[in-house]
Design an enzyme around this catalytic site. Structure first.
Site, PDB file in Angstrom:
ATOM      1  N   LEU A  14      32.719  40.076  40.066  1.00  0.00           N
ATOM      2  CA  LEU A  14      34.094  40.560  39.986  1.00  0.00           C
ATOM      3  C   LEU A  14      34.246  41.764  40.817  1.00  0.00           C
ATOM      4  O   LEU A  14      33.309  42.519  41.227  1.00  0.00           O
ATOM      5  CB  LEU A  14      34.167  41.089  38.848  1.00  0.00           C
ATOM      6  CG  LEU A  14      34.412  39.784  37.377  1.00  0.00           C
ATOM      7  CD1 LEU A  14      34.634  40.475  36.063  1.00  0.00           C
ATOM      8  CD2 LEU A  14      35.583  38.905  37.495  1.00  0.00           C
ATOM      9  N   ASP A  15      35.433  42.090  41.555  1.00  0.00           N
ATOM     10  CA  ASP A  15      35.595  43.363  42.459  1.00  0.00           C
ATOM     11  C   ASP A  15      35.180  44.296  41.560  1.00  0.00           C
ATOM     12  O   ASP A  15      35.684  44.438  40.408  1.00  0.00           O
ATOM     13  CB  ASP A  15      37.201  43.250  42.806  1.00  0.00           C
ATOM     14  CG  ASP A  15      37.510  41.948  43.869  1.00  0.00           C
ATOM     15  OD1 ASP A  15      36.344  41.536  44.394  1.00  0.00           O
ATOM     16  OD2 ASP A  15      38.545  41.770  43.964  1.00  0.00           O
ATOM     17  N   ARG A  16      34.817  45.637  42.052  1.00  0.00           N
ATOM     18  CA  ARG A  16      34.697  46.790  41.364  1.00  0.00           C
ATOM     19  C   ARG A  16      35.666  47.228  40.719  1.00  0.00           C
ATOM     20  O   ARG A  16      35.415  47.516  39.347  1.00  0.00           O
ATOM     21  CB  ARG A  16      34.334  47.727  42.322  1.00  0.00           C
ATOM     22  CG  ARG A  16      33.698  49.166  41.720  1.00  0.00           C
ATOM     23  CD  ARG A  16      33.242  49.960  42.983  1.00  0.00           C
ATOM     24  NE  ARG A  16      32.700  51.190  42.093  1.00  0.00           N
ATOM     25  CZ  ARG A  16      31.841  52.206  42.671  1.00  0.00           C
ATOM     26  NH1 ARG A  16      31.526  51.752  44.066  1.00  0.00           N
ATOM     27  NH2 ARG A  16      31.319  53.183  42.151  1.00  0.00           N
TER      28      ARG A  16
END
Length: 260
Positions: A53-55
């Site tokens: 997942l993106d930050r």
């Protein structure tokens, strides 16, 4: 400690907070808050990533408890055998129930991808989306006296980098809090009036066949306090019953909201 959503002898899933890295890379090797290391220390076992997942995105992150488990999960993700559901709050009123088939050029990082090919053709990217609710708030943004927001359910059918963020930006309904693909004036307004200072994108649910038992498996992640405050202020409580949390109340933030 991270919230453990699911654990068995082969798999573990956590609710990744917004702002946390999944794992370190050479670009951020000094980062102290990392999901993989935190989960390892918390459960006393090594974990193996199968997706990311993106930050700034929160929600369900599923990992294997062995390299074989990680491999099997990764294969399921790559073959699109895992159904992913996200929720987002966007600029404007997105009321459609449709599928966007819009190829995306590979998004390259100036440092990490400096040796990658620049002439790569756009890659297929497909997202199913459905508008769930809309609201018009009496706060100005730019030259407009009011601001419109939409609650959207998303199911990516492919897994391109920043796919959901880029697809919604393409539809002219960027996600609130998206500093790269979004509307900076909208982001500032949401932060000022609704204490919304994160990317409003949440990985709500994964649905898969267990790679070892063959049984159906559904994993869902609850929303954080920022999400719950915004749902309350926009009158959207009850629309995401599988993800809403009763322990968060809006009293503390409602006092700070100034509508004109």
């Amino acid at each position: 400690m991270l919230e453990i959503l699911y654990q068995d002898p082969w798999l573990v899933a956590v609710n990744k907070p917004a702002g946390w890295l999944v794992h370190r890379s050479w670009l951020d090797r000094d980062e102290k808050v990392v999901v993989m290391q935190t989960v390892r220390d918390q459960i006393g076992q090594h974990v193996f990533t199968a997706h990311r997942l993106d930050r700034p995105t929160s929600g369900v992150l599923l990992m294997g408890l062995s390299s074989e488990a990680g491999r099997r999960l990764a294969q399921q993700f790559e073959q699109h055998h895992i159904r992913k559901r996200y929720h987002a709050i966007v600029r404007g009123w997105l009321i459609d129930d449709a599928v966007l088939d819009y190829p995306l050029v590979e998004e390259r990082d100036k440092i990490a991808d400096k040796f990658a090919r620049e002439d790569k053709a756009p890659q297929p990217a497909v997202t199913q989306y459905r508008g769930l609710a809309t609201v018009e708030m009496a706060v100005p943004t730019g030259r407009y006296p009011t601001t419109r927001y939409g609650l959207v359910e998303l199911e990516p059918k492919t897994g391109r980098k920043h796919q959901l963020r880029r697809h919604l930006a393409h539809l002219r309904h960027p996600i609130i809090g998206d500093s790269k693909h979004g509307d900076l004036r909208q982001n500032r307004s949401a932060a000022e009036h609704f204490a919304c200072r994160r990317l409003m994108l949440h990985a709500s649910r994964l649905e898969l066949t267990h790679p070892f038992t063959g049984q159906p498996l559904i994993i869902q992640a609850g929303l954080d306090e920022t999400w719950m405050q915004v749902l309350t202020q926009f009158g959207w409580r009850g629309l995401l019953p599988d993800n809403e949390r009763v322990e968060f109340t809006a009293a503390s933030r409602q006092d700070e909201t100034h509508l004109t």
